[in-house]
Design a protein around this motif. Structure first.
Motif, PDB file in Angstrom:
ATOM      1  N   ASP A   6      95.428  63.542   8.981  1.00  0.00           N
ATOM      2  CA  ASP A   6      96.330  62.528   9.530  1.00  0.00           C
ATOM      3  C   ASP A   6      96.938  61.691   8.413  1.00  0.00           C
ATOM      4  O   ASP A   6      98.138  61.406   8.409  1.00  0.00           O
ATOM      5  CB  ASP A   6      95.571  61.594  10.482  1.00  0.00           C
ATOM      6  N   PHE A   9      99.444  63.699   6.431  1.00  0.00           N
ATOM      7  CA  PHE A   9     100.713  63.800   7.141  1.00  0.00           C
ATOM      8  C   PHE A   9     101.480  62.491   7.052  1.00  0.00           C
ATOM      9  O   PHE A   9     102.687  62.465   6.799  1.00  0.00           O
ATOM     10  CB  PHE A   9     100.489  64.190   8.609  1.00  0.00           C
ATOM     11  N   ALA A  10     100.779  61.386   7.287  1.00  0.00           N
ATOM     12  CA  ALA A  10     101.432  60.079   7.258  1.00  0.00           C
ATOM     13  C   ALA A  10     102.041  59.812   5.883  1.00  0.00           C
ATOM     14  O   ALA A  10     103.124  59.236   5.761  1.00  0.00           O
ATOM     15  CB  ALA A  10     100.431  58.978   7.618  1.00  0.00           C
ATOM     16  N   PHE A  13     105.166  61.781   5.634  1.00  0.00           N
ATOM     17  CA  PHE A  13     106.172  61.146   6.506  1.00  0.00           C
ATOM     18  C   PHE A  13     106.804  59.961   5.811  1.00  0.00           C
ATOM     19  O   PHE A  13     108.029  59.823   5.761  1.00  0.00           O
ATOM     20  CB  PHE A  13     105.495  60.722   7.805  1.00  0.00           C
ATOM     21  N   ARG A  17     110.727  60.501   5.207  1.00  0.00           N
ATOM     22  CA  ARG A  17     111.479  60.170   6.425  1.00  0.00           C
ATOM     23  C   ARG A  17     112.928  59.804   6.139  1.00  0.00           C
ATOM     24  O   ARG A  17     113.857  60.297   6.778  1.00  0.00           O
ATOM     25  CB  ARG A  17     110.816  59.027   7.194  1.00  0.00           C
ATOM     26  N   ARG A  21     116.253  61.756   7.395  1.00  0.00           N
ATOM     27  CA  ARG A  21     117.238  61.090   8.258  1.00  0.00           C
ATOM     28  C   ARG A  21     118.643  61.209   7.693  1.00  0.00           C
ATOM     29  O   ARG A  21     119.612  61.458   8.410  1.00  0.00           O
ATOM     30  CB  ARG A  21     116.893  59.617   8.433  1.00  0.00           C
ATOM     31  N   ALA A  38     115.569  64.211  13.347  1.00  0.00           N
ATOM     32  CA  ALA A  38     114.538  63.990  12.318  1.00  0.00           C
ATOM     33  C   ALA A  38     113.172  63.836  12.970  1.00  0.00           C
ATOM     34  O   ALA A  38     112.181  64.414  12.515  1.00  0.00           O
ATOM     35  CB  ALA A  38     114.887  62.751  11.495  1.00  0.00           C
ATOM     36  N   GLN A  39     113.112  63.074  14.062  1.00  0.00           N
ATOM     37  CA  GLN A  39     111.830  62.875  14.735  1.00  0.00           C
ATOM     38  C   GLN A  39     111.316  64.198  15.296  1.00  0.00           C
ATOM     39  O   GLN A  39     110.127  64.504  15.184  1.00  0.00           O
ATOM     40  CB  GLN A  39     111.965  61.850  15.862  1.00  0.00           C
ATOM     41  N   PHE A  42     109.797  66.194  12.519  1.00  0.00           N
ATOM     42  CA  PHE A  42     108.481  65.691  12.123  1.00  0.00           C
ATOM     43  C   PHE A  42     107.421  65.993  13.186  1.00  0.00           C
ATOM     44  O   PHE A  42     106.266  66.276  12.862  1.00  0.00           O
ATOM     45  CB  PHE A  42     108.537  64.181  11.855  1.00  0.00           C
ATOM     46  N   VAL A  43     107.808  65.945  14.459  1.00  0.00           N
ATOM     47  CA  VAL A  43     106.865  66.294  15.525  1.00  0.00           C
ATOM     48  C   VAL A  43     106.457  67.757  15.382  1.00  0.00           C
ATOM     49  O   VAL A  43     105.266  68.087  15.469  1.00  0.00           O
ATOM     50  CB  VAL A  43     107.490  66.048  16.920  1.00  0.00           C
ATOM     51  N   HIS A  46     104.084  68.018  12.500  1.00  0.00           N
ATOM     52  CA  HIS A  46     102.742  67.513  12.821  1.00  0.00           C
ATOM     53  C   HIS A  46     101.948  68.554  13.610  1.00  0.00           C
ATOM     54  O   HIS A  46     100.755  68.766  13.377  1.00  0.00           O
ATOM     55  CB  HIS A  46     102.838  66.215  13.624  1.00  0.00           C
ATOM     56  N   ARG A  47     102.639  69.250  14.547  1.00  0.00           N
ATOM     57  CA  ARG A  47     101.951  70.232  15.386  1.00  0.00           C
ATOM     58  C   ARG A  47     101.505  71.441  14.585  1.00  0.00           C
ATOM     59  O   ARG A  47     100.580  72.145  14.950  1.00  0.00           O
ATOM     60  CB  ARG A  47     102.850  70.652  16.547  1.00  0.00           C
ATOM     61  N   HIS A  48     102.220  71.722  13.459  1.00  0.00           N
ATOM     62  CA  HIS A  48     101.887  72.876  12.623  1.00  0.00           C
ATOM     63  C   HIS A  48     101.125  72.490  11.362  1.00  0.00           C
ATOM     64  O   HIS A  48     100.827  73.355  10.544  1.00  0.00           O
ATOM     65  CB  HIS A  48     103.170  73.613  12.219  1.00  0.00           C
ATOM     66  N   ARG A  50      98.163  71.729  10.301  1.00  0.00           N
ATOM     67  CA  ARG A  50      96.936  72.403   9.842  1.00  0.00           C
ATOM     68  C   ARG A  50      97.197  73.826   9.405  1.00  0.00           C
ATOM     69  O   ARG A  50      96.481  74.372   8.582  1.00  0.00           O
ATOM     70  CB  ARG A  50      95.901  72.444  10.970  1.00  0.00           C
ATOM     71  N   ILE A  52      99.956  75.068   7.989  1.00  0.00           N
ATOM     72  CA  ILE A  52     100.822  75.231   6.822  1.00  0.00           C
ATOM     73  C   ILE A  52      99.953  75.148   5.581  1.00  0.00           C
ATOM     74  O   ILE A  52      99.438  74.101   5.218  1.00  0.00           O
ATOM     75  CB  ILE A  52     101.910  74.134   6.783  1.00  0.00           C
TER      76      ILE A  52
ATOM     77  N   PHE B  26     112.102  55.430  14.626  1.00  0.00           N
ATOM     78  CA  PHE B  26     110.791  56.005  14.915  1.00  0.00           C
ATOM     79  C   PHE B  26     109.885  55.827  13.707  1.00  0.00           C
ATOM     80  O   PHE B  26     110.334  55.773  12.565  1.00  0.00           O
ATOM     81  CB  PHE B  26     110.909  57.493  15.275  1.00  0.00           C
ATOM     82  N   VAL B  31     105.714  59.791  16.189  1.00  0.00           N
ATOM     83  CA  VAL B  31     105.666  61.240  15.941  1.00  0.00           C
ATOM     84  C   VAL B  31     104.320  61.805  16.403  1.00  0.00           C
ATOM     85  O   VAL B  31     104.257  62.821  17.110  1.00  0.00           O
ATOM     86  CB  VAL B  31     105.885  61.538  14.450  1.00  0.00           C
ATOM     87  N   SER B  35     103.683  64.443  19.434  1.00  0.00           N
ATOM     88  CA  SER B  35     103.067  65.723  19.092  1.00  0.00           C
ATOM     89  C   SER B  35     101.835  65.978  19.965  1.00  0.00           C
ATOM     90  O   SER B  35     101.665  67.063  20.521  1.00  0.00           O
ATOM     91  CB  SER B  35     102.679  65.709  17.610  1.00  0.00           C
TER      92      SER B  35
END
Lengths: 170, 221
Positions: A6, A9-10, A13, A17, A21, A38-39, A42-43, A46-48, A50, A52, B26, B31, B35
């Protein structure tokens, strides 16, 4: 995701970001939609996250996702590209900065270029990618990138018209 | 202006154009929440489909009957049902995977009627998951307000704010009457023997797109 993932990722981001943008803005010509794209990118990241393995390739992954998001949206009938939410450019007046006029003319000109050609122009001239990197981001061949660049520049020249002379040389 | 000057000027103009960015709309928390919400919805859809497959397999095996020497019918011991194939496989990011596409090893059983005797849920989460799957463009759409009308139990509904209008998806279970729509919506039979009705006034979704979505959703319901 674990706390470490987390935080990782943050950190990415926070670092990327604003750049994402800005690229999204040039791709779609509107800051509200740019933030949406852009969001969404990033979503998806985030879902991928782990899965990558190559964290060095994150920028390339994001560019691919962003370009696909913008190009896909341009194809959807119920989300056809509309005029930007920002007001249309005002006629030049004596005290209006030339830079603002040029900026608006460029964004309007880019919007009139077909989506894929616009994406190639933004990736090559704003993000500074070379032909091979652009081809990877677009999911096409280097030959296609070169031809899309040529057609995109021609279309942008035609769209800019007289405003072309106001582009900075440095 | 020659080509080289034009390209140089273009780079500078692009930098200028993108320089005055308004504050972002955002943050990282937005995000992460989105997600996790998408992942949770897809897992619910996968779990629902997997349970349906397991139930069908279990019932089918349990109905095997053997006859003992005394003439008593006994039910053959049902082997443990196979675990449902994973409907969500992780894949490296690729051109086809950028939006988190899922692949299923086998077609899921239709969702069918809801359980319970209460009024049909106008924001049925299982139906919502299927709508999101068929129409990923509305995956982040907010729920639209609904009336207090009590629709027949075992039915399912989804009402979403899309564009300037509302996307309405209604599933009536087998045996429930459902009149054909006259308002531009579509009405199709579903795999479970019920009726699926979809209408999308003011959303910009055309009749053809609605028909296509209904054609993809009907086998899942």
């Amino acid at each position: 995701m674990t706390d470490a993932a987390d935080e990782e990722f943050a950190e990415y981001f926070r670092a990327r970001r604003d750049a994402v943008r800005r690229t999204a803005y040039l791709l779609c010509g509107d800051w509200h939609r740019a933030d949406d794209h852009a969001q969404a990118a990033f979503v998806a990241l985030h879902r991928h996250w782990r899965r990558i393995r190559d964290k060095q390739g994150l920028d390339a992954w994001m560019r691919r996702t962003l370009v696909r998001s913008v190009v896909d949206e341009s194809r959807r009938p119920w989300r056809r590209e509309k005029a930007p939410l920002t007001a249309a450019p005002e006629p030049p007046v004596a005290d209006r900065a030339d830079a603002v006029v040029t900026r608006e003319a460029l964004v309007a000109g880019l919007r009139s270029v077909p989506a894929k050609q616009r994406a190639v122009l933004v990736l090559r001239f704003f993000d500074g990618l070379d032909v091979a990197e652009t081809a990877t981001a677009m999911g096409c061949s280097t030959g296609t990138v070169k031809s899309q660049t040529a057609h995109g520049l021609a279309a942008l020249r035609a769209a800019l018209g007289d405003a072309i002379d106001d582009l900075r040389t440095a | 202006m020659d080509e080289q000057r034009f390209e140089t000027g273009l780079k500078g103009a692009m930098r200028d154009a993108a320089a005055d960015a308004p504050p972002p709309s955002f943050e990282v928390g937005d995000v992460v929440r989105t997600s996790k919400r998408i992942t949770a919805r897809r897992r619910a859809a996968t779990a629902g489909a997997a349970l349906a497959v397991v139930a069908v397999v279990g019932v089918g095996v349990g109905m095997g009957v053997t006859t003992t020497s005394g003439g008593n019918a006994t039910t053959a011991a049902a082997p443990a049902p196979e675990a449902a194939p994973s409907a969500y496989r992780a894949a490296p990011p690729s051109a086809a995977d950028a939006q988190g596409a899922e692949s299923a090893a086998a077609p899921p059983a239709p969702l069918g009627p809801a359980t319970g005797d209460a009024c049909a849920n106008p924001q049925d989460p299982e139906l919502r998951a299927l709508v999101d799957q068929v129409l990923p463009e509305v995956a982040d759409a907010q729920m639209a307000p609904t009336t207090m009308e009590c629709r027949p139990p075992r039915g399912r509904g989804v009402h979403l704010l899309v564009g300037e209008g509302v996307l309405i998806v209604d599933y009536a279970p087998p045996g429930e009457p459902s009149a054909p729509r006259s308002d531009g919506g579509v009405s199709v039979p579903t795999a479970s023997g019920g009726t699926l009705q979809m209408v999308a006034p003011g959303t910009g979704i055309t009749a053809e797109q609605l028909e296509q979505a209904a054609a993809e959703l009907a086998p899942l319901l």
